[in-house]
Design a protein around this motif. Structure first.
Motif, mmCIF file in Angstrom:
data_model
loop_
_atom_site.group_PDB
_atom_site.id
_atom_site.type_symbol
_atom_site.label_atom_id
_atom_site.label_comp_id
_atom_site.label_asym_id
_atom_site.label_seq_id
_atom_site.Cartn_x
_atom_site.Cartn_y
_atom_site.Cartn_z
ATOM 1 N N THR A 87 -4.088 15.630 17.147
ATOM 2 C CA THR A 87 -4.243 14.643 18.184
ATOM 3 C C THR A 87 -3.305 14.021 18.287
ATOM 4 O OG1 THR A 87 -5.469 13.851 16.185
ATOM 5 C CG2 THR A 87 -6.915 14.376 18.113
ATOM 6 N N ASP A 88 -3.140 13.526 19.407
ATOM 7 C CA ASP A 88 -2.165 12.655 19.907
ATOM 8 C C ASP A 88 -2.379 11.123 19.299
ATOM 9 O OD1 ASP A 88 0.019 11.266 21.392
ATOM 10 O OD2 ASP A 88 -1.171 11.273 23.266
ATOM 11 N N LEU A 89 -1.463 10.562 18.522
ATOM 12 C CA LEU A 89 -2.036 9.288 17.890
ATOM 13 C C LEU A 89 -1.259 8.268 18.845
ATOM 14 C CD1 LEU A 89 -1.352 9.811 14.096
ATOM 15 C CD2 LEU A 89 -3.466 9.587 15.372
ATOM 16 N N ALA A 90 -2.062 7.278 19.217
ATOM 17 C CA ALA A 90 -1.519 5.844 20.010
ATOM 18 C C ALA A 90 -0.801 5.043 19.066
ATOM 19 C CB ALA A 90 -2.358 5.342 20.842
ATOM 20 N N LEU A 91 -1.325 4.915 17.621
ATOM 21 C CA LEU A 91 -1.017 4.017 17.051
ATOM 22 C C LEU A 91 -1.190 4.345 15.483
ATOM 23 C CD1 LEU A 91 -0.855 0.229 16.877
ATOM 24 C CD2 LEU A 91 -1.696 1.148 15.019
ATOM 25 N N GLU A 92 -0.224 4.342 14.443
ATOM 26 C CA GLU A 92 -0.500 4.703 13.196
ATOM 27 C C GLU A 92 0.251 3.709 12.235
ATOM 28 O OE1 GLU A 92 1.466 8.304 11.907
ATOM 29 O OE2 GLU A 92 0.221 8.659 10.223
ATOM 30 N N ALA A 93 -0.597 3.428 11.168
ATOM 31 C CA ALA A 93 -0.092 2.578 10.121
ATOM 32 C C ALA A 93 -0.002 3.399 8.885
ATOM 33 C CB ALA A 93 -0.889 1.277 9.907
ATOM 34 N N ARG A 94 1.015 3.241 8.151
ATOM 35 C CA ARG A 94 1.339 3.800 6.705
ATOM 36 C C ARG A 94 1.742 3.107 5.846
ATOM 37 N NH1 ARG A 94 3.942 8.393 10.276
ATOM 38 N NH2 ARG A 94 5.821 6.907 10.085
ATOM 39 N N GLY A 95 0.878 3.278 4.495
ATOM 40 C CA GLY A 95 1.336 2.575 3.447
ATOM 41 C C GLY A 95 1.493 0.992 3.359
ATOM 42 N N ILE A 96 0.467 0.420 4.090
ATOM 43 C CA ILE A 96 0.599 -0.982 4.446
ATOM 44 C C ILE A 96 0.447 -1.789 3.378
ATOM 45 C CG2 ILE A 96 -0.300 -2.991 5.910
ATOM 46 C CD1 ILE A 96 1.355 -0.878 7.475
ATOM 47 N N VAL A 97 1.234 -2.687 2.918
ATOM 48 C CA VAL A 97 0.938 -3.653 2.098
ATOM 49 C C VAL A 97 1.303 -5.062 2.659
ATOM 50 C CG1 VAL A 97 1.732 -4.503 -0.273
ATOM 51 C CG2 VAL A 97 1.765 -2.250 -0.178
ATOM 52 N N ALA A 98 0.313 -5.899 2.614
ATOM 53 C CA ALA A 98 0.347 -6.908 3.316
ATOM 54 C C ALA A 98 -0.388 -8.111 2.966
ATOM 55 C CB ALA A 98 -0.013 -6.829 4.851
ATOM 56 N N GLY A 99 -0.245 -9.378 3.052
ATOM 57 C CA GLY A 99 -0.717 -10.603 2.570
ATOM 58 C C GLY A 99 -0.118 -11.868 3.069
ATOM 59 N N TYR A 100 -0.851 -13.013 3.140
ATOM 60 C CA TYR A 100 -0.284 -14.411 3.475
ATOM 61 C C TYR A 100 0.956 -14.712 2.558
ATOM 62 C CZ TYR A 100 -4.286 -14.529 6.718
ATOM 63 O OH TYR A 100 -5.099 -14.111 7.600
ATOM 64 N N VAL A 101 0.725 -14.293 1.253
ATOM 65 C CA VAL A 101 1.789 -14.573 0.449
ATOM 66 C C VAL A 101 2.053 -13.340 -0.374
ATOM 67 C CG1 VAL A 101 1.796 -17.024 0.028
ATOM 68 C CG2 VAL A 101 0.138 -15.423 -1.289
ATOM 69 N N PRO A 102 3.496 -13.068 -0.412
ATOM 70 C CA PRO A 102 3.871 -11.538 -1.305
ATOM 71 C C PRO A 102 3.362 -11.531 -2.513
ATOM 72 C CG PRO A 102 5.971 -13.262 -0.454
ATOM 73 C CD PRO A 102 4.453 -13.867 -0.308
ATOM 74 N N GLU A 103 3.181 -12.598 -3.352
ATOM 75 C CA GLU A 103 2.716 -12.242 -4.776
ATOM 76 C C GLU A 103 0.965 -11.790 -4.620
ATOM 77 O OE1 GLU A 103 3.538 -16.417 -4.374
ATOM 78 O OE2 GLU A 103 5.296 -14.863 -3.642
ATOM 79 N N LEU A 104 0.450 -12.116 -3.678
ATOM 80 C CA LEU A 104 -0.985 -11.662 -3.472
ATOM 81 C C LEU A 104 -1.279 -10.884 -2.175
ATOM 82 C CD1 LEU A 104 -2.720 -15.195 -4.071
ATOM 83 C CD2 LEU A 104 -2.885 -13.158 -5.716
ATOM 84 N N PRO A 105 -0.973 -9.594 -2.418
ATOM 85 C CA PRO A 105 -1.196 -8.650 -1.245
ATOM 86 C C PRO A 105 -2.689 -8.509 -1.032
ATOM 87 C CG PRO A 105 -0.134 -7.387 -3.052
ATOM 88 C CD PRO A 105 -0.398 -8.888 -3.429
ATOM 89 N N ILE A 106 -3.144 -8.604 0.126
ATOM 90 C CA ILE A 106 -4.588 -8.393 0.272
ATOM 91 C C ILE A 106 -4.660 -6.898 0.555
ATOM 92 C CG2 ILE A 106 -6.426 -8.892 1.984
ATOM 93 C CD1 ILE A 106 -5.035 -11.491 2.324
ATOM 94 N N LEU A 107 -3.841 -6.252 1.346
ATOM 95 C CA LEU A 107 -3.721 -4.640 1.496
ATOM 96 C C LEU A 107 -2.864 -4.269 0.824
ATOM 97 C CD1 LEU A 107 -3.530 -4.827 5.706
ATOM 98 C CD2 LEU A 107 -5.745 -4.737 4.082
#
Lengths: 325, 243, 304
Positions: B2-22
């Motif tokens: 399939t044709d991908l419009a958007l792809e996210a890979r290996g996302i680590v994220a959060g408001y503060v770096p010490e506490l990633p929510i994703l």
């Protein structure tokens, strides 16, 4: 030689008195995160009230109650506390910079009132007719001044010990908790506004004590002693010493007061006659640069220690960071 | 493939770096399809699309828009890249009128502005009728329409929507989700976070289930809807009735 | 009474111009900027300098306009000073506030603003001297509008009021008619949504400083024109301007305009019952009254 010692005693007395005020401010700003823009008002209230309570009766003027000195000083502290209570109750539950504006306003209004209310405070001429405690018994001079310095140092030590114990007590832990996470503190059933008010009043009472001692030392107080510059000087002392750090606060007081008197002396000694008028301006600019420079380059103060404030920005500050990337 | 419009890979994220929510989350959104992200409260669903929109810093992983890397964008540049984001709440400017809200997002449209404004009003007739009113006065459903209209104004290729049906009456929720579905007919890619699982799955093509900041399951929406285990574990213990 | 009212309206228009910029900065950057009033001084002195420069370049323009003491050169200087002061405000943000902001801490910003105020005020004092100055040495007599009740008004006062109202009107038109104005209001209401709508906060902050600084310059010049210019102009006006923003509600531009007039009128009318020495304390009493009765001000929203 006696001259040098006399001067050192004189210098240390003033610096130690101001250090007490810096400690009061440290409780408010360093430990609680409260911005007091009118330190001089609480300092001045202590000074004026001490002299009114303890002074001899003067014609056409309120006061001169000639109370025993310790009572007069306590009265001065009490008046400063009442003023803090009024301002605090109005502003502490609001946006934090309301306190800055209101306290700044208190200082303007206080100086204005002292300058104009002759019956209350002697107006522009200031308050006279105060006799320093034990002055006659000791005959004045270096002996008296040295004893006075010792008393001030004892009080400074007492305030220092009191504050150190306070911030290590459960109350001190609450202060930190509220500063770090107000919502969490509230959910534990604590009332942050009330605790902040307590801290604000306590700090202001300490400033009142400092003012009372200042008035006692000179046996005189006038509107010239309660100008806004004193607030800036006391801030500079705290910020150089490092907010949240009581030992730093005392060191900052001696350092800044030393720098202030030295720069004043140097300007009056070496600056050409025609710029003498601007000595004050130059010194004010220097204090301004000390405040801004410390904030930019060494916000933790010169004497870094544990218990450094973490004034975390919220909302717009965070959003701006997003924009900056 | 399939044709991908958007792809996210290996996302680590959060408001503060010490506490990633994703923690190591991936997401693929096929072009012109509706992709829905579901999961229990606190799973990190909203955080994921906020991270894509540049509102939450990503500390590891990449976000690709087609073959363009858009990891950690400045949020105000996303529109120009063709990605619109519709927040869950406060997604319109209450103090501006409806017309002003739309004119604001169309401010760089130049000579086209009037025509595009008319086109949007044509697409959303209830908004046209109330265009002079303050947006704050709109009902919940109409607010969502305005928010979507504002997103569409920039002619995005991808629209990120954070719980568009939250707080709406069932009928309004159905309308809003139906509209999201309808947008794909023009080739727009929709990425949707939803709590309203049953309705969301009905309009979605593909579904990602997140829990505790990590991917759990993903697959075609129709399959997941009929999977009893998925229903029990991730969809609140209730079996989701087939459409 | 009527004289106090008239004076109050004039002072009020000056406070309003100052308060508009302050309320925008306080709302957007979330800090009480104690150096904002110094921008009035910067503007006033800036105009003094440009007035002299322009008069040197073209002496024919140094003529008073009509019955005003305002000259063509000073009128031109108003515009130039507004621009220069606006850019100075941006520069101060770059040098100090933005960096303190990056370190985190809204209260540190308040702190920094006191330092900036002190530096600006005293540098102006060093450059221009501590004594008061005037734009024109010509004595312009006040016109008696009515003798009973006595009402005296100077032509310069009328000019200042009208010009201030014109600036406010222009700002109003920008806010209500242009997409730039919508963007300003959008950022004030919801910075996050404004960003995802494609508005760069960084750019808006620069524009807010430009507008705020420009209007502050105009206010300072009008104050200098109707009173006098001195280095402590900012110090004397900082509290009334804060009072105006608090009365109007922080973040509300229209509130700031109304607040300015209210504070100006109240401070002047208060002189009917208070000895004049107490007038610097009146704005403080107004602040206390507002905090007691309606802490969000007239148009402010709760945003703790």
């Amino acid at each position: 030689m006696i001259g040098v010692i006399s001067y050192l005693v004189f210098f240390s007395t003033v610096a130690a008195i101001l250090a007490i005020a810096v400690l009061g401010l440290n409780l408010q700003w360093g430990n609680t995160g409260l911005f007091n823009g009118g330190v001089v008002a609480f300092f001045g209230a202590g000074a004026y009230a001490t002299l009114i309570f303890g002074g001899t009766p003067q014609e056409g003027q309120l006061g001169g109650f000639a109370l025993p000195y310790p009572l007069a000083l306590l009265g001065g502290m009490f008046v400063a506390g009442v003023m803090a209570w009024i301002v605090g109750i109005l502003t502490l539950r609001l946006r934090h910079d309301y306190l800055a504006i209101a306290t700044f306003g208190v200082a303007v209004a206080f100086e204005n009132l002292m300058r104009n209310a002759e019956a209350l405070a002697g107006g522009a001429q200031g308050l006279r007719g105060f006799e320093r405690p034990l002055f006659d018994a000791l005959g004045g001079g270096l002996a008296y001044n040295s004893l006075f310095l010792i008393c001030v140092l004892v009080l400074l030590l007492a305030v220092y010990v009191f504050l150190e114990r306070l911030i290590r007590s459960p109350f001190g832990r609450l202060l930190r908790a509220i500063r770090e996470d107000e919502t969490a503190a509230r959910s534990l059933g604590k009332n942050p506004a009330r605790i902040r008010l307590t801290s604000f009043i306590t700090g202001s009472v300490i400033m009142g004590m400092s003012g009372g001692l200042y008035g006692t030392f000179y046996a005189f107080i006038s509107p010239q002693d309660v100008l806004p510059i004193l607030t800036f000087q006391i801030w500079a002392m705290l910020i150089v010493g490092g907010a949240g750090n009581n030992r730093g606060a005392v060191a900052g007081a001696f350092l800044i007061w030393g720098a202030w008197t030295a720069s004043g002396w140097a300007l009056s000694r070496f600056a050409p006659q025609e710029v003498q008028l601007y000595t004050g301006s130059v010194q004010f600019i220097l204090i301004g640069f000390v405040i801004v420079g410390m904030l930019l380059w060494r916000p933790q103060g010169l004497f870094e220690e544990k218990l450094v404030v973490s004034q975390q920005g919220r909302t717009a500050t965070k959003e701006l960071q997003g924009d900056r990337r | 493939m399939t044709d991908l419009a958007l792809e996210a890979r290996g996302i680590v994220a959060g408001y503060v770096p010490e506490l990633p929510i994703l923690r190591d989350v991936h997401l693929q959104a096929a072009r012109g399809r509706v992709t829905v992200i579901i999961g229990p409260n606190g799973a990190g669903k909203s955080t994921l699309i906020k991270a894509i929109a540049g509102l939450v810093p990503v500390s590891a992983g990449t976000v690709m828009l087609g073959d363009q890397d858009i990891t950690n964008p400045r949020p105000d540049t996303m529109g120009a890249a063709g990605v619109a984001y519709v927040p869950q709440t406060d997604n319109i400017f209450r103090t501006l009128t409806i017309r002003q809200n739309l004119e604001l997002v169309l401010r760089n449209a130049g000579a086209d502005r009037a025509a595009r404004l008319d086109a949007l009003f044509g697409q959303f007739p209830p908004l046209a009728a109330k265009q002079k009113e303050k947006a704050g006065a709109l009902s919940g459903g109409q607010r969502q329409f305005l928010a979507v209209a504002m997103a569409l104004a920039i002619r995005p290729s991808v629209i990120l929507m954070d719980e568009p049906s939250a707080g709406l009456a069932p009928k309004a929720a159905q309308e809003v989700l139906g509209m999201a579905r309808a947008l794909t007919e023009d080739g727009v890619t929709i990425i949707l976070v939803e709590q309203n699982v049953r309705q969301a799955l009905r309009i979605a093509d593909h579904c990602f289930i997140l829990a505790d900041g990590q991917n759990q399951v993903d697959g075609p929406a129709a399959d997941l809807m009929n999977d009893p285990i998925v229903g029990q574990i991730y969809l609140g213990g209730k079996r989701v009735a087939p459409a | 009474m009527i004289q106090h009212l008239a004076d109050g309206i004039l002072v009020g228009s000056i406070l309003s111009l100052g308060a508009i910029g302050l309320t925008m900065v306080m709302h957007m950057l979330r800090f009480a900027n104690f150096s904002h009033a110094e921008l009035l001084s910067v503007g006033a002195y800036c105009a003094l300098v440009f007035d002299g420069v322009f008069a040197g370049v073209h002496s024919g323009l140094a003529q008073a306009i009509g019955s005003l003491s305002l000259t063509w050169t000073l009128a031109l200087s108003i515009i130039v000073s507004m621009a220069v002061t606006g850019f100075s405000a941006v520069a101060i943000d770059r040098l100090v506030f933005r960096r303190v902001r990056a370190l985190g801490g809204e209260l540190s910003m308040v702190f920094a603003s006191f330092g900036v105020a002190m530096i600006l005020r005293n540098i102006l004092g060093l450059i221009f001297g501590l004594q008061a100055q005037l734009y024109s040495r010509d004595i312009v007599f006040a016109v008696m509008i009515s003798s009973d009740p006595l009402l005296l008004i100077k032509p310069d006062q009328v000019f200042s009021l009208v010009a201030a109202l014109v600036f406010m009107m222009i700002l109003h038109l920008v806010l209500s008619r242009t997409t730039f104005g919508y963007a300003l209001r959008a950022v004030a209401e919801n910075p996050t949504l404004a960003q995802v709508s494609g508005i760069s906060l960084q750019r808006m902050i620069i524009l807010i400083w430009l507008i705020g600084g420009g209007l502050a310059a105009a206010a300072g010049i009008f104050y200098g024109l109707t009173n006098q210019i001195n280095p402590v102009l900012g110090r004397d006006l900082v509290l009334p301007i804060f009072a105006a923003t608090i009365v109007g509600g922080i973040g509300s531009i229209y509130g700031a305009v109304l607040g300015g007039f209210l504070v100006g009128i109240a401070s002047n009318v208060a002189l009917l019952i208070l000895p004049s020495g107490y007038s610097p304390a009146v704005p403080f009493l107004i602040i206390l009254a507002v905090l007691l009765v309606r802490p969000t001000g007239l148009f402010g929203e709760e945003r703790p």
